[in-house]
Design a protein around this motif. Structure first.
Motif, mmCIF file in Angstrom:
data_model
loop_
_atom_site.group_PDB
_atom_site.id
_atom_site.type_symbol
_atom_site.label_atom_id
_atom_site.label_comp_id
_atom_site.label_asym_id
_atom_site.label_seq_id
_atom_site.Cartn_x
_atom_site.Cartn_y
_atom_site.Cartn_z
ATOM 1 N N SER A 180 11.032 5.420 13.359
ATOM 2 C CA SER A 180 11.463 6.584 12.588
ATOM 3 C C SER A 180 12.643 6.256 11.688
ATOM 4 N N ARG A 181 13.613 5.529 12.238
ATOM 5 C CA ARG A 181 14.788 5.178 11.440
ATOM 6 C C ARG A 181 14.397 4.343 10.230
ATOM 7 N N PHE A 182 13.533 3.358 10.448
ATOM 8 C CA PHE A 182 13.180 2.486 9.333
ATOM 9 C C PHE A 182 12.344 3.219 8.290
ATOM 10 N N ILE A 183 11.348 3.968 8.736
ATOM 11 C CA ILE A 183 10.480 4.670 7.778
ATOM 12 C C ILE A 183 11.298 5.661 6.948
ATOM 13 N N LEU A 184 12.221 6.360 7.598
ATOM 14 C CA LEU A 184 13.097 7.277 6.867
ATOM 15 C C LEU A 184 13.961 6.527 5.864
ATOM 16 N N SER A 185 14.471 5.362 6.272
ATOM 17 C CA SER A 185 15.337 4.588 5.379
ATOM 18 C C SER A 185 14.606 4.117 4.133
ATOM 19 N N GLN A 186 13.269 4.073 4.203
ATOM 20 C CA GLN A 186 12.467 3.638 3.066
ATOM 21 C C GLN A 186 12.089 4.782 2.139
ATOM 22 N N GLY A 187 12.559 5.972 2.455
ATOM 23 C CA GLY A 187 12.276 7.117 1.600
ATOM 24 C C GLY A 187 10.841 7.600 1.681
ATOM 25 N N LEU A 188 10.160 7.262 2.765
ATOM 26 C CA LEU A 188 8.787 7.718 2.938
ATOM 27 C C LEU A 188 8.770 9.144 3.464
ATOM 28 N N PRO A 189 7.665 9.859 3.338
ATOM 29 C CA PRO A 189 7.637 11.286 3.689
ATOM 30 C C PRO A 189 7.987 11.546 5.162
ATOM 31 N N ALA A 224 0.821 -1.205 0.000
ATOM 32 C CA ALA A 224 0.000 0.000 0.000
ATOM 33 C C ALA A 224 0.859 1.262 0.000
ATOM 34 N N LEU A 225 2.048 1.161 0.578
ATOM 35 C CA LEU A 225 2.963 2.300 0.631
ATOM 36 C C LEU A 225 3.975 2.274 -0.518
ATOM 37 N N ASP A 226 3.784 1.359 -1.452
ATOM 38 C CA ASP A 226 4.690 1.197 -2.593
ATOM 39 C C ASP A 226 6.105 0.866 -2.121
ATOM 40 N N ARG A 227 6.179 0.000 -1.116
ATOM 41 C CA ARG A 227 7.481 -0.400 -0.574
ATOM 42 C C ARG A 227 7.560 -1.915 -0.403
ATOM 43 N N ASP A 228 7.039 -2.638 -1.358
ATOM 44 C CA ASP A 228 7.063 -4.108 -1.293
ATOM 45 C C ASP A 228 8.422 -4.595 -1.775
ATOM 46 N N THR A 229 9.391 -4.566 -0.873
ATOM 47 C CA THR A 229 10.772 -4.890 -1.204
ATOM 48 C C THR A 229 11.310 -5.937 -0.238
ATOM 49 N N PRO A 230 12.433 -6.591 -0.573
ATOM 50 C CA PRO A 230 13.046 -7.521 0.377
ATOM 51 C C PRO A 230 13.380 -6.853 1.714
#
Length: 226
Positions: free
Chosen positions: A106-115, A23-29
């Motif tokens: 916060s660290r993980f969400i930022l690492s995923q390039g999310l807003p 849903a967040l366009d982050r379906d990655t390994p």
């Protein structure tokens, strides 16, 4: 103690996490690996209540709220992320669990390039699960009410909850535990409302107050739900 057994509801939880990534366009390994990492953390000793069963219950309450009041939750992805991380770090003897869990999120969400705005919202939602007295608005009410839904469950479910909390605080001597736990329960009873949203208030408030009163009486009698 490391995670050794398959966590409860692991298949359902991983499916939910992966769907959230999609849903967040982050379906990655990397996203899928984070889900497995979260499950390992949620399964660590000495959790007895704050475990994957609690996480799955929270996510089911979220889905039920969305089904019953479509559109009431402004940012359901942020709420879901906050629920996933709110007890990701949990050591009963630490006063910093929520802060550390929020930093992890916060660290993980930022690492995923999310807003960055999403990072800030999730971070604050997690801090709100410290359940300090004070008014909450918007989606924060949903996060907190979902986390506290156990207080308004059946007498049988609530009694098991209290036993499991005691298991987590096994290291606290009984007189000190009675004093501390009684203060927590009385603090909820002293609030004008335990639940901020009308949905949870109407559904769980009366039962929650009955459960809390019974638990206090049990503690005062020197027992904890035999």
């Amino acid at each position: 103690m490391p995670w050794r057994r398959q966590p409860a509801h692991s298949a359902e939880l991983l499916a939910h996490w992966n769907a959230l990534g999609q849903a967040l366009d982050r379906d990655t390994p990397t996203w899928r690996a984070e889900g497995r990492r979260l499950l390992r953390s949620w399964s660590r000793w000495p959790r007895a209540y704050h475990d994957t069963t609690h996480l799955w219950a929270c996510l089911r309450h979220l889905q039920a709220a969305q089904d019953q009041q479509p559109g009431a939750i402004s940012n359901p992805h942020a709420v879901a992320l906050a629920l996933w991380y709110h007890d990701a770090i949990y050591w009963p003897w630490s006063p910093h669990n929520e802060e550390r869990s929020a930093h992890w999120a916060s660290r993980f969400i930022l690492s995923q390039g999310l807003p960055g705005a999403l990072v800030q919202i999730v971070h604050q939602h997690i801090l709100d699960t410290r359940h300090t007295p004070g008014p909450l608005t918007g989606d924060a009410q949903w996060v907190v009410d979902i986390d506290l839904a156990i207080l308004g469950q059946s007498d049988v479910a609530y009694r098991q909850f209290e036993r499991n909390v005691r298991r987590e605080y096994f290291f606290v001597r009984w007189p000190r535990y009675v004093a501390g736990r009684s203060a927590v329960l009385q603090g909820f009873l002293d609030r004008p409302r335990i639940y901020g949203t009308d949905l949870f208030y109407q559904r769980y408030e009366a039962q929650a107050r009955a459960n809390l009163r019974h638990a206090l009486a049990s503690l005062c009698s020197g027992k904890l739900y035999a």
